[in-house]
Each structure stands twice: as C-alpha cells, then as structure tokens.
Write a protein that holds these residues in place. Structure first.
Motif, PDB file in Angstrom:
ATOM      1  N   UNK A   8       0.838  -1.196   0.000  1.00  0.00           N
ATOM      2  CA  UNK A   8       0.000   0.000   0.000  1.00  0.00           C
ATOM      3  C   UNK A   8       0.872   1.246   0.000  1.00  0.00           C
ATOM      4  N   UNK A   9       0.244   2.393  -0.294  1.00  0.00           N
ATOM      5  CA  UNK A   9       0.950   3.663  -0.253  1.00  0.00           C
ATOM      6  C   UNK A   9       1.039   4.145   1.192  1.00  0.00           C
ATOM      7  N   UNK A  10       1.827   5.202   1.421  1.00  0.00           N
ATOM      8  CA  UNK A  10       2.002   5.725   2.773  1.00  0.00           C
ATOM      9  C   UNK A  10       0.718   6.358   3.303  1.00  0.00           C
ATOM     10  N   UNK A  69       5.598  10.650  -4.670  1.00  0.00           N
ATOM     11  CA  UNK A  69       4.505  11.102  -5.534  1.00  0.00           C
ATOM     12  C   UNK A  69       3.310  11.528  -4.695  1.00  0.00           C
ATOM     13  N   UNK A  70       2.473  12.375  -5.294  1.00  0.00           N
ATOM     14  CA  UNK A  70       1.162  12.722  -4.755  1.00  0.00           C
ATOM     15  C   UNK A  70       0.169  12.584  -5.897  1.00  0.00           C
ATOM     16  N   UNK A 105       2.956   8.893  -1.530  1.00  0.00           N
ATOM     17  CA  UNK A 105       3.861   7.795  -1.218  1.00  0.00           C
ATOM     18  C   UNK A 105       5.304   8.195  -1.481  1.00  0.00           C
ATOM     19  N   UNK A 106       6.205   7.684  -0.652  1.00  0.00           N
ATOM     20  CA  UNK A 106       7.644   7.845  -0.862  1.00  0.00           C
ATOM     21  C   UNK A 106       8.304   6.481  -0.740  1.00  0.00           C
ATOM     22  N   UNK A 107       9.282   6.239  -1.593  1.00  0.00           N
ATOM     23  CA  UNK A 107      10.018   4.981  -1.532  1.00  0.00           C
ATOM     24  C   UNK A 107      11.494   5.275  -1.703  1.00  0.00           C
ATOM     25  N   UNK A 108      12.331   4.688  -0.849  1.00  0.00           N
ATOM     26  CA  UNK A 108      13.772   4.902  -0.907  1.00  0.00           C
ATOM     27  C   UNK A 108      14.493   3.608  -1.223  1.00  0.00           C
TER      28      UNK A 108
END
Length: 201
Positions: free
Chosen positions: A40-42, A150-151, A167-170
C-alpha cells in the motif's frame, strides 16, 4: 616431508573452501538488498462508493514540473530519470489494474485515450532523487540511497475528487541510480494500483 605436506595441503584446501563460501555469502546479501514491493501507499483517503472493475479508468502521466531533483551534483541522472519515470509509473499502474480484473483501463500512450465518463488517476512527482553512486559503492547499505515521492488523486468524469494518496520509496543503497529509480517507480505504481483495487467492487 610427505607427513608435513599432507596436513598443509588439507589446511590450504580448507581455507580455500571457507574463502569461497564467504564470497558466496556476500553475493547473497547484496542480492537480497533490493527494495521489496510494498502493498500500500504511505497515505490514502477515499470518499463515496467503490467503483466497479467494469468502469473506465484513465491513468495520466504524473507531472514532473515541480519535482525536487535532489543534489545538483547528480542532476544529469535525475533529469534522465525524470524523462522516463512518468511513463514507467503510469504503465505499472495500468498493468496492476488490468491484472486485478479492470477491463477498461487506458493511459496517455494508448490508442484509445479513454472514454468521456472515465475515472482519472493523475498526480505529480514531488521528489526524484538519484542519490550518490559513490557513497553507495564505498559505504554500502543505507548510504547515498535514491528516493522517489509522488502525490496523486482519483477523480470522476466531472473532475470531482474521489480520493487522494501520497507515497515515498527509498532505495536500499546498492546498484546504479537509474535502474534503482525505475524499480522504485514500479514499486509505487504497484502500491497505487493496490489501493484502487482494494476500493473497487
């Protein structure tokens, strides 16, 4: 001489085996350090009734006009990824929705640009940071890692917002920046698709 040589030969063989095993173990660790797909997204918030999987959904390319491209030292890599990340993200969202049973999903590159009464998924990249390949090489796990944020929103055919998400992914710090950012964009695409799927009927 033979009595001494045999134990030395055995010792040398044992050390060689341990060294080889150690190298294999190191390879295993580096393989497992790639980012895992998120479910899922943040953040997400949706209102109204769920949409049908037979409803037309059009996925737009996410904007890169106001994107933070990170350290100016790595701006060339960031610009290269900014040119491809929107297409990669949109394609991944479409593939996730189609795999879940959505029958009328299109994107900007489709021959059919979507029906007039389509739901629309659109948004923007807020961060596209490639990170430092030098730091990743010398320090390793957790250093110089890349980042993608992203938004976005889901709206109906009238333009009324039904839901929003971010969401943010590193990256985990290994590998070249460009392939890693592609994997991150793909991971976020899966996550966005998943929240639409979970909200459908």
């Amino acid at each position: 001489m033979h009595i001494i040589a045999k134990p030395l030969l055995a010792l040398f063989f044992g050390i060689s085996v341990l060294f080889t095993a150690g190298c294999a173990s190191t390879d295993d660790v580096s393989t497992e350090s790639s980012p895992a797909s998120k479910a899922v997204v943040d953040f997400n918030q949706f209102n109204g009734s769920a949409i049908s999987k037979d409803s037309p959904v059009h996925v737009h390319l996410f904007s890169i006009e106001e994107t933070d491209l990170g350290d100016p030292q790595y701006i060339d890599t960031a610009k290269t990824m900014a040119a491809s990340a929107p297409h990669l993200l949109a394609t991944d969202i479409v593939m996730r929705l189609r795999a879940a049973g959505f029958t009328k999903v299109t994107l900007d590159a489709s021959e059919n640009q979507g029906e007039e009464h389509s739901y629309n998924i659109q948004g923007k990249f807020t961060v596209l940071e490639p990170g430092s390949q030098d730091l990743r090489l010398w320090i390793g796990f957790g250093a110089g890692k890349s980042k993608v944020c992203v938004e976005g929103s889901l709206s109906d055919a009238t333009g009324a917002a039904i839901g929003s998400f971010s969401d943010c992914d590193s990256g985990l710090g290994w590998g070249k920046s460009a392939p890693q950012m592609k994997e991150e964009a793909s991971t976020i695409g899966d996550a966005i698709g998943n929240i639409i799927v979970s909200w459908s009927k």
